[in-house]
Design a protein around this motif. Structure first.
Motif, PDB file in Angstrom:
ATOM      1  N   ASN A 264      20.630 -26.557 -14.571  1.00  0.00           N
ATOM      2  CA  ASN A 264      20.411 -25.921 -13.124  1.00  0.00           C
ATOM      3  C   ASN A 264      19.573 -26.976 -12.251  1.00  0.00           C
ATOM      4  O   ASN A 264      19.060 -27.774 -12.562  1.00  0.00           O
ATOM      5  N   TYR A 265      19.667 -27.000 -10.948  1.00  0.00           N
ATOM      6  CA  TYR A 265      19.021 -27.605  -9.991  1.00  0.00           C
ATOM      7  C   TYR A 265      18.635 -26.683  -8.692  1.00  0.00           C
ATOM      8  O   TYR A 265      19.142 -25.652  -8.684  1.00  0.00           O
ATOM      9  N   GLU A 266      17.631 -27.354  -8.072  1.00  0.00           N
ATOM     10  CA  GLU A 266      17.079 -26.476  -6.767  1.00  0.00           C
ATOM     11  C   GLU A 266      16.807 -27.515  -6.100  1.00  0.00           C
ATOM     12  O   GLU A 266      16.376 -28.734  -6.274  1.00  0.00           O
ATOM     13  N   PRO A 267      16.809 -27.474  -4.745  1.00  0.00           N
ATOM     14  CA  PRO A 267      16.452 -28.497  -3.680  1.00  0.00           C
ATOM     15  C   PRO A 267      15.114 -28.712  -3.632  1.00  0.00           C
ATOM     16  O   PRO A 267      14.320 -27.983  -4.028  1.00  0.00           O
ATOM     17  N   ALA A 268      14.738 -30.071  -3.455  1.00  0.00           N
ATOM     18  CA  ALA A 268      13.379 -30.628  -3.826  1.00  0.00           C
ATOM     19  C   ALA A 268      12.626 -30.460  -2.293  1.00  0.00           C
ATOM     20  O   ALA A 268      12.632 -31.042  -1.357  1.00  0.00           O
ATOM     21  N   LEU A 269      12.143 -29.158  -2.060  1.00  0.00           N
ATOM     22  CA  LEU A 269      11.563 -28.611  -0.784  1.00  0.00           C
ATOM     23  C   LEU A 269      10.580 -29.669  -0.306  1.00  0.00           C
ATOM     24  O   LEU A 269       9.682 -29.892  -0.749  1.00  0.00           O
ATOM     25  N   GLY A 270      10.779 -30.075   0.909  1.00  0.00           N
ATOM     26  CA  GLY A 270       9.808 -31.048   1.490  1.00  0.00           C
ATOM     27  C   GLY A 270       9.544 -32.493   0.969  1.00  0.00           C
ATOM     28  O   GLY A 270       8.802 -33.075   1.408  1.00  0.00           O
ATOM     29  N   CYS A 271      10.705 -32.855   0.228  1.00  0.00           N
ATOM     30  CA  CYS A 271      10.657 -34.034  -0.644  1.00  0.00           C
ATOM     31  C   CYS A 271      11.785 -34.829  -0.267  1.00  0.00           C
ATOM     32  O   CYS A 271      12.692 -34.211  -0.348  1.00  0.00           O
ATOM     33  N   SER A 272      11.747 -36.206   0.114  1.00  0.00           N
ATOM     34  CA  SER A 272      12.718 -36.898   0.661  1.00  0.00           C
ATOM     35  C   SER A 272      13.217 -37.981  -0.245  1.00  0.00           C
ATOM     36  O   SER A 272      14.389 -38.704  -0.213  1.00  0.00           O
ATOM     37  N   MET A 273      12.568 -38.142  -1.132  1.00  0.00           N
ATOM     38  CA  MET A 273      12.699 -39.215  -2.219  1.00  0.00           C
ATOM     39  C   MET A 273      11.700 -39.093  -3.394  1.00  0.00           C
ATOM     40  O   MET A 273      11.003 -38.339  -3.470  1.00  0.00           O
ATOM     41  N   CYS A 274      12.486 -39.517  -4.622  1.00  0.00           N
ATOM     42  CA  CYS A 274      11.686 -39.284  -5.921  1.00  0.00           C
ATOM     43  C   CYS A 274      10.628 -40.364  -5.918  1.00  0.00           C
ATOM     44  O   CYS A 274      10.797 -41.531  -5.441  1.00  0.00           O
ATOM     45  N   PRO A 275       9.449 -40.178  -6.741  1.00  0.00           N
ATOM     46  CA  PRO A 275       9.173 -38.670  -7.425  1.00  0.00           C
ATOM     47  C   PRO A 275       8.805 -37.816  -6.522  1.00  0.00           C
ATOM     48  O   PRO A 275       8.452 -37.871  -5.373  1.00  0.00           O
ATOM     49  N   CYS A 276       8.776 -36.477  -6.902  1.00  0.00           N
ATOM     50  CA  CYS A 276       8.424 -35.419  -6.311  1.00  0.00           C
ATOM     51  C   CYS A 276       7.541 -34.639  -7.101  1.00  0.00           C
ATOM     52  O   CYS A 276       7.665 -33.270  -7.579  1.00  0.00           O
ATOM     53  N   ASP A 277       6.514 -35.079  -7.721  1.00  0.00           N
ATOM     54  CA  ASP A 277       5.611 -34.540  -8.693  1.00  0.00           C
ATOM     55  C   ASP A 277       5.037 -33.202  -8.328  1.00  0.00           C
ATOM     56  O   ASP A 277       5.105 -32.218  -9.246  1.00  0.00           O
ATOM     57  N   THR A 278       4.602 -32.958  -7.143  1.00  0.00           N
ATOM     58  CA  THR A 278       3.996 -31.818  -6.791  1.00  0.00           C
ATOM     59  C   THR A 278       5.216 -30.890  -5.898  1.00  0.00           C
ATOM     60  O   THR A 278       4.789 -29.896  -5.845  1.00  0.00           O
ATOM     61  N   ARG A 279       6.435 -31.297  -6.013  1.00  0.00           N
ATOM     62  CA  ARG A 279       7.446 -30.241  -5.545  1.00  0.00           C
ATOM     63  C   ARG A 279       8.230 -29.724  -6.763  1.00  0.00           C
ATOM     64  O   ARG A 279       8.807 -28.574  -6.740  1.00  0.00           O
ATOM     65  N   CYS A 280       8.517 -30.580  -7.699  1.00  0.00           N
ATOM     66  CA  CYS A 280       9.224 -30.283  -9.033  1.00  0.00           C
ATOM     67  C   CYS A 280       8.350 -29.396  -9.788  1.00  0.00           C
ATOM     68  O   CYS A 280       7.695 -30.201 -10.546  1.00  0.00           O
ATOM     69  N   VAL A 281       8.506 -28.302  -9.986  1.00  0.00           N
ATOM     70  CA  VAL A 281       7.457 -27.522 -10.850  1.00  0.00           C
ATOM     71  C   VAL A 281       8.147 -26.444 -11.974  1.00  0.00           C
ATOM     72  O   VAL A 281       9.563 -26.291 -11.479  1.00  0.00           O
ATOM     73  N   GLY A 282       7.415 -25.731 -12.570  1.00  0.00           N
ATOM     74  CA  GLY A 282       7.938 -24.808 -13.414  1.00  0.00           C
ATOM     75  C   GLY A 282       8.934 -25.569 -14.396  1.00  0.00           C
ATOM     76  O   GLY A 282       8.780 -26.690 -15.129  1.00  0.00           O
ATOM     77  N   ASP A 283      10.343 -24.766 -14.380  1.00  0.00           N
ATOM     78  CA  ASP A 283      11.474 -25.616 -15.505  1.00  0.00           C
ATOM     79  C   ASP A 283      12.224 -26.919 -14.742  1.00  0.00           C
ATOM     80  O   ASP A 283      12.511 -27.739 -15.521  1.00  0.00           O
ATOM     81  N   PHE A 284      12.100 -26.865 -13.517  1.00  0.00           N
ATOM     82  CA  PHE A 284      12.526 -27.941 -12.680  1.00  0.00           C
ATOM     83  C   PHE A 284      11.651 -29.011 -12.415  1.00  0.00           C
ATOM     84  O   PHE A 284      11.113 -29.375 -11.379  1.00  0.00           O
ATOM     85  N   THR A 285      11.604 -29.828 -13.412  1.00  0.00           N
ATOM     86  CA  THR A 285      10.379 -30.931 -13.637  1.00  0.00           C
ATOM     87  C   THR A 285      10.921 -32.356 -13.139  1.00  0.00           C
ATOM     88  O   THR A 285      10.256 -33.154 -12.867  1.00  0.00           O
ATOM     89  N   GLN A 286      12.324 -32.588 -13.227  1.00  0.00           N
ATOM     90  CA  GLN A 286      12.901 -33.811 -13.065  1.00  0.00           C
ATOM     91  C   GLN A 286      13.275 -34.077 -11.682  1.00  0.00           C
ATOM     92  O   GLN A 286      14.229 -33.324 -11.169  1.00  0.00           O
ATOM     93  N   CYS A 287      12.937 -34.645 -11.109  1.00  0.00           N
ATOM     94  CA  CYS A 287      13.390 -35.222  -9.770  1.00  0.00           C
ATOM     95  C   CYS A 287      14.516 -36.217  -9.847  1.00  0.00           C
ATOM     96  O   CYS A 287      14.368 -37.292 -10.557  1.00  0.00           O
ATOM     97  N   CYS A 288      15.703 -35.952  -9.088  1.00  0.00           N
ATOM     98  CA  CYS A 288      16.769 -36.916  -9.275  1.00  0.00           C
ATOM     99  C   CYS A 288      17.690 -36.942  -7.808  1.00  0.00           C
ATOM    100  O   CYS A 288      17.400 -35.979  -6.929  1.00  0.00           O
TER     101      CYS A 288
END
Length: 305
Positions: A264-288
């Motif tokens: 599963n993936y979900e949009p990285a809200l408010g993030c336009s490039m990796c890393p998104c440490d503060t945006r990718c939370v819970g189970d969705f921890t990998q920024c891609c």
């Protein structure tokens, strides 16, 4: 009852010893006394196992032994009472007008990105709340593309609020296909592989698939095959899927294929490039980066597709 040895030395007597009341090892509740070999709680209190409790005021034994009041409440005349303006929601007292875990009703969770205002889950612009309280981006969410509940197909993703073919796929009629692997549209729409070269690989008709590729048969028979990498192909993830390949290995619209597994993936809200440490939370921890695009997503996996 006389003095006797209960294993740890002689007691002062089973009739009065609160640690051995009436019989060895029978410990009286906290606050009680041992009288004539019977544990007795003070007047107005009852034996609730480990303690003598005032059922009219004890928040851990309110009205009955073991009846715990919600956190933040009081026990009044044997009934649990939450502060004014709050209601009991299981183990806690909640203000339904502001509590993001109990917004408008007990158990109604708001999205972590949102808030609870006057009992309604709200989301910060430009996000939109769903009936379940989640905040979604209608411009990028494949499960809510353009409007809440609009789910893109397994071969599509959401761009600008519209379901479009996944990157690398081309719309042919009502379907999205890969011209690099589709034996009925190999390299160009309408080019069909046949005879000694019945498979499509890299946009060319070939007799056999190269190393690292699997031959997945196209639906309808005819011996036509698509040469795909089942480690990364979301239409054939971990094996051939959805077209006569002996199973369905198609990833859903909100999944990508990572090492042969739909994740599963979900949009990285408010993030336009990796890393998104503060945006990718819970189970969705990998920024891609979403495959074939510069769009940033959060993936429920230990690696990117």
């Amino acid at each position: 009852m006389g003095t006797m040895d209960c294993g740890g030395g002689c007691t002062t007597g089973l009739a009065t010893d609160p640690l051995n009341c009436g019989t060895c090892g029978n410990t009286c509740p906290s606050g009680s006394t041992c009288e004539a070999g019977v544990c007795r709680c003070p007047t107005g209190r009852v034996d609730c196992g480990a303690t003598c409790a005032d059922l009219s005021a004890d928040t851990m034994n309110c009205g009955a032994c073991g009846n715990d009041c919600p956190v933040g409440s009081a026990c009044v005349s044997g009934a649990c009472v939450c502060p004014m303006g709050e209601v009991a929601c299981g183990a806690t007292c909640a203000d339904l007008s502001t509590d993001t875990d109990n917004c408008g009703a007990c158990g109604r969770d708001c999205d972590p990105a949102g808030s609870c205002i006057s009992g309604t889950c709200t989301c910060p612009a430009p996000l939109t709340p769903t009936p379940g309280g989640a905040c979604v981006d209608l411009t990028r969410d494949p499960n809510n593309c353009g409007m809440v509940g609009n789910d893109c197909g397994t071969t599509e993703y959401c761009v600008g609020g519209m379901c479009q073919c996944r990157p690398g796929l081309t719309r042919v009629g009502m379907f999205c296909t890969d011209l690099q692997t589709d034996p009925r549209n190999c390299g160009a729409v309408g080019t069909t592989c046949m005879g000694a070269t019945p498979s499509c690989s890299g946009g060319m008709c070939v007799g056999a698939c190269g190393a690292g590729l699997d031959r997945c048969f196209a639906g309808g028979g005819g011996g036509l095959g698509a040469c795909v990498d089942t480690d990364t192909d979301p239409r054939n993830c971990g094996g051939c899927g959805g077209g006569g390949g002996g199973g369905d290995a198609r990833c859903a619209s909100d999944e990508v294929c990572v090492a042969g597994n739909c994740q599963n993936y979900e949009p990285a809200l408010g993030c336009s490039m990796c890393p998104c440490d503060t945006r990718c939370v819970g189970d969705f921890t990998q920024c891609c980066a979403y495959p074939g695009t510069m769009d940033v997503v959060c993936v429920d996996a230990g690696a990117c597709p």
